[in-house]
Design an enzyme around this catalytic site. Structure first.
Site, PDB file in Angstrom:
ATOM      1  N   TYR A   1     -10.281  -1.473  -1.236  1.00  0.00           N
ATOM      2  CA  TYR A   1     -10.551  -2.004  -0.215  1.00  0.00           C
ATOM      3  C   TYR A   1     -10.890  -1.099   1.040  1.00  0.00           C
ATOM      4  CZ  TYR A   1      -5.639  -1.414   0.401  1.00  0.00           C
ATOM      5  OH  TYR A   1      -4.426  -1.049   0.190  1.00  0.00           O
TER       6      TYR A   1
ATOM      7  N   ASP B   1      -0.528   0.265 -10.178  1.00  0.00           N
ATOM      8  CA  ASP B   1      -0.720   0.009  -8.419  1.00  0.00           C
ATOM      9  C   ASP B   1      -0.647   1.094  -7.524  1.00  0.00           C
ATOM     10  OD1 ASP B   1      -0.521  -1.402  -6.213  1.00  0.00           O
ATOM     11  OD2 ASP B   1       1.262  -2.457  -6.554  1.00  0.00           O
TER      12      ASP B   1
ATOM     13  N   ARG C   1      -3.349 -13.683   2.343  1.00  0.00           N
ATOM     14  CA  ARG C   1      -2.976 -13.202   3.795  1.00  0.00           C
ATOM     15  C   ARG C   1      -4.372 -12.792   4.486  1.00  0.00           C
ATOM     16  NH1 ARG C   1      -0.704  -9.060   3.784  1.00  0.00           N
ATOM     17  NH2 ARG C   1      -0.262  -8.744   1.306  1.00  0.00           N
TER      18      ARG C   1
ATOM     19  N   HIS D   1       0.957  -8.976  -9.821  1.00  0.00           N
ATOM     20  CA  HIS D   1       2.192  -9.146  -9.067  1.00  0.00           C
ATOM     21  C   HIS D   1       2.731 -10.507  -9.614  1.00  0.00           C
ATOM     22  CE1 HIS D   1       1.925  -5.507  -7.509  1.00  0.00           C
ATOM     23  NE2 HIS D   1       1.212  -5.863  -6.406  1.00  0.00           N
TER      24      HIS D   1
ATOM     25  N   ARG E   1       4.141  -0.300   4.070  1.00  0.00           N
ATOM     26  CA  ARG E   1       2.857  -0.458   4.408  1.00  0.00           C
ATOM     27  C   ARG E   1       2.291   0.284   5.598  1.00  0.00           C
ATOM     28  NH1 ARG E   1      -0.093  -6.371   6.057  1.00  0.00           N
ATOM     29  NH2 ARG E   1       1.067  -5.767   7.851  1.00  0.00           N
TER      30      ARG E   1
END
Length: 447
Positions: A124, A323, A213, A272, A85
């Site tokens: 996003y 993804d 989250r 997922h 990430r």
């Protein structure tokens, strides 16, 4: 997208709702909608011939287009999802509307070459670095819509609400660093920007909660109210750490949190769905939530193997996505779904070839708001993917089991809405996609 003209295709073999049929003619009108399907027909002079086995167009249920720039660059020293990430955030900080349009157009062209005719773009990356605003607050989303049109595929832009920088036992953390590009302040700010996005031919607008989250629980009911007539997607229980944080702060699982906010239902897709309890599976199935598995990404990131068969048996349609695009190949995703089940349970045949094709086609289309897609049938979009049966990979395979033998490299021709987008394995608008992808990605990393 270009307006399709009336056309007729002759398929050596075609995957129809009733199974594989021989010598099938498929006709479509000027809108690119199938008007006739006839097995047992000899090829006519004016028909476009498609050899091998012709499948309905494949649906990529979950995409982050800019992640394609990470392929082959995140494996040194092993690492975890969280170190991956960090690299993703670095790449995110280097994109603007122009560079994103160039990169995404090539990624969508790669998808077309693989047989994808529609993509769900989980978007996003909204604002400039530092969290300002472009003159058009949806400039990045518009870049994606234009990129898909250029590549000749449909898109559902899943504009994503992303308000917090994480969740732990003490609560939600503020956005920081590259994350400030993702945020709109609150649900009302997100909805104001999102509602300005207009649907158009070949493009639909859905919505997404990034994860429990990233969107505080008190914001979820407002999001649900604003999006009640649109497809809604959400990353769900991809990592055990997400479950642990949600349990520690809210006293429940992420699935239970979404259920309490009114966000579970047939229009919802859980992406997922890896680390689920039996109660989670029961809640998702009872609500007919689609579960979108991304097996090659889940393997690449060491996420784990989710309970796909249990979800399907509970009532969840299963769809597939690529993804982060470590691989762009609908046949590889379908095969990996079944292989994951075999590794997890020690049993073969957990999903039949027909179920795998349905996951890759019609169920993915439905989850993205294209309920007529993913079938070779009258009234469906004329989306056809011809997979060769004479390659070193596919030679000798039964037509009804080709999904477990072929790969994107075996895709010869792709028709989207009656228009030939890929022919002879070459994209008609982009030509050599690989060379240009290499140039654009190298430019981003060296910027």
């Amino acid at each position: 997208m270009s307006v399709a003209v009336a056309a007729e295709f002759w398929c050596e073999r075609a995957w129809l709702p009733g199974g594989v049929a021989e010598r099938v003619s498929v006709g479509c009108d000027e809108a690119g909608v199938i008007t006739s399907v006839a097995p047992g027909v000899d090829p006519g002079q004016d028909m476009s011939r498609l050899s091998g086995v012709v499948f309905p167009g494949f649906a990529n249920g979950h995409s982050h287009a800019f992640h394609r720039g990470l392929r082959g660059r995140t494996h040194a020293g092993g690492g975890t999802f969280w170190t991956w990430r960090d690299a993703m955030y670095r790449l995110a900080g280097r994109l603007d509307p122009d560079t994103y349009h160039r990169l995404a157009g090539l990624v969508y062209a790669e998808m077309a070459l693989a047989g994808f005719v529609v993509v769900g773009e989980f978007h996003y990356l909204h604002h400039p670095p530092g969290g300002g605003r472009y003159a058009d607050p949806n400039a990045m989303g518009e870049a994606l819509l234009a990129a898909a049109a250029h590549a000749g595929i449909r898109i559902t832009l899943l504009d994503t609400c992303y308000l917090a920088g994480g969740l732990d036992g003490s609560g939600y953390q503020p956005l920081s660093g590259p994350q400030v590009r993702f945020g709109d302040g609150d649900v009302a700010g997100w909805a104001a920007r999102w509602s300005a996005l207009a649907e158009r031919p070949g493009a639909r607008v859905g919505a997404a909660v990034h994860s429990v989250r990233a969107v505080p629980a008190e914001a979820l009911p407002g999001f649900a109210a604003a999006t009640r007539d649109r497809p809604v997607h959400v990353h769900l229980s991809e990592q055990p750490a997400e479950n642990e944080a949600c349990q520690a702060f809210h006293g429940c699982s992420p699935t239970e949190l979404l259920a309490g906010a009114g966000l579970l239902g047939p229009r919802t897709t859980a992406v997922h769905a890896t680390h689920l309890s039996d109660k989670d599976v029961e809640l998702l199935g009872a609500a007919s939530v689609t579960a979108c598995f991304c097996p090659t990404t889940e393997a690449d990131l060491a996420d784990g193997i989710g309970p796909a068969r249990e979800l399907a048996d509970a009532g969840c349609p299963i769809s597939l996505g690529s993804d982060q695009h470590a691989v762009i190949d609908p046949l590889a995703e379908a095969r990996a779904l079944e292989h994951g089940e075999r590794l997890r349970t020690g049993q073969r045949g957990r999903f039949s070839p027909a179920e795998l094709v349905a996951a890759a086609t019609e169920r993915g289309h439905r989850s993205l708001g294209w309920p007529d897609g993913g079938r070779i049938a009258i009234g469906a979009p004329c989306d056809l993917v011809a997979v060769r049966t004479d390659t070193a990979r596919t030679a000798g395979a039964s037509a009804d089991q080709l999904v477990l033998a072929g790969s994107a490299a075996d895709v010869d021709s792709v028709v989207v809405g009656g228009r030939m987008v890929v022919s002879g394995g070459v994209h008609r608008s982009f030509g050599s996609v690989g060379a240009e992808l290499a140039r654009v990605i190298e430019g981003l990393w060296s910027a």
